[in-house]
Design a protein around this motif. Sequence first.
Motif, mmCIF file in Angstrom:
data_model
loop_
_atom_site.group_PDB
_atom_site.id
_atom_site.type_symbol
_atom_site.label_atom_id
_atom_site.label_comp_id
_atom_site.label_asym_id
_atom_site.label_seq_id
_atom_site.Cartn_x
_atom_site.Cartn_y
_atom_site.Cartn_z
ATOM 1 N N ASP A 224 24.973 88.149 59.508
ATOM 2 C CA ASP A 224 24.566 86.779 59.815
ATOM 3 C C ASP A 224 23.236 86.481 60.036
ATOM 4 N N ILE B 16 21.578 84.610 63.081
ATOM 5 C CA ILE B 16 21.881 85.314 64.707
ATOM 6 C C ILE B 16 20.519 86.083 65.054
ATOM 7 N N ASP C 86 25.662 91.995 66.598
ATOM 8 C CA ASP C 86 26.782 90.993 66.001
ATOM 9 C C ASP C 86 27.624 91.558 64.933
ATOM 10 N N SER D 279 31.666 92.153 65.002
ATOM 11 C CA SER D 279 32.487 91.484 64.096
ATOM 12 C C SER D 279 33.545 92.690 63.629
ATOM 13 N N LYS E 178 23.535 83.240 71.604
ATOM 14 C CA LYS E 178 24.148 82.701 70.582
ATOM 15 C C LYS E 178 25.262 83.996 70.018
ATOM 16 N N LEU E 179 24.865 85.077 70.096
ATOM 17 C CA LEU E 179 25.747 86.164 69.976
ATOM 18 C C LEU E 179 26.886 86.160 70.743
ATOM 19 N N LYS F 284 29.332 83.352 70.159
ATOM 20 C CA LYS F 284 29.979 83.689 69.010
ATOM 21 C C LYS F 284 31.153 84.407 69.052
ATOM 22 N N HIS F 285 31.134 85.366 70.034
ATOM 23 C CA HIS F 285 32.389 86.385 69.943
ATOM 24 C C HIS F 285 32.914 86.053 71.192
ATOM 25 N N SER G 159 23.668 77.474 76.516
ATOM 26 C CA SER G 159 24.820 78.406 76.218
ATOM 27 C C SER G 159 25.821 77.689 76.915
ATOM 28 N N SER H 261 29.062 76.836 74.815
ATOM 29 C CA SER H 261 30.501 77.736 75.234
ATOM 30 C C SER H 261 31.571 76.335 75.478
ATOM 31 N N ILE I 167 33.212 75.253 72.381
ATOM 32 C CA ILE I 167 33.770 76.133 71.683
ATOM 33 C C ILE I 167 35.365 76.255 72.588
#
Length: 301
Positions: free
Chosen positions: A187, A190, A197, A201, A240-241, A244-245, A286, A290, A293
């Motif tokens: 990515d 990132i 990352d 993944s 961001k990482l 993302k997860h 963040s 978040s 999300i």
Amino acid sequence: MHTWKLVSIWVPSYNRPDYLRVLLQSILEQTYHNFEVIIYDDGSPRYKEIEEVIHQLNDPRFFLFRGENVGFIKNWNRTLLQCKWEYIKIIGDDDILLPKCIEEQYMVLENNKAIWFVCCDFNVVNASWLPVLNKYFTQSSYRIFQCDTIENWHDFIKNYFLGKRKVWFPGAILFPREIISIIGNFDETIGSPVDIDYLLSISHCRSLYYLDKKLVSVRWHDNLSKKLELDIEHYRNIVKLVVKHFYVIYKELTILDKIKIFLPWKSPPLSAYKIPLDTLCVFCESLRISSKILYTTRCNE
């Protein structure tokens, strides 16, 4: 009769012919010989010296490519395109493999088909090959289990965010090529923690196997750690990482755990870094991302 599969060892490289020579020599000393080595140079000013290293070693399993200077993530992605064989190992041009690295990791994957990648313990050394012991590393900082261990992907990601696991350096990992067709390329949005990352993944897919042996030596550069500590963009990329997860495990966490993860100066994924006060803006960003999300996920349930 066992059919020995080919391993693609890919080496994104930039301007370090002396280090590269040491790495390639360590690959030639592997007890497992069924491999190819893809070296992709990112427009090095010292390319002629790199070319000479490959010429002197004179091994038909070494393939050197050169492209224009595009930065390390784009270079990683174009290196990935050249890998053709069943298993892949990524390693920096300044690291080395210990002699049984490929063989031992290969046998783990061959004997455990439910495993998506195998990682091992490793040495961390400086430019003089002396052990590095500092706030980032101890003798056992990446030895998170005391013996060979299988952990399912969900538990690994949850424990990583709670500060109970660490993500290994790429050179300490071997994984099947089919992963690329599932999770795609690195990515490029990132930034600096792109290796973390990608490994997270991969972890979304299946279990991992921890091999409790030091099979790699990873080189640590003090100037890099100081540069990252001063780089506010690096902290934004780390957040961001995390965002993302995070969705994988948010339902199982307490409110306190969620706050801990998204508080930059307390967050386990960030705890190795000395976070400056101006990362308060990262914390606010963040929380906004978040919240979006979590709202989107709940709306889709």
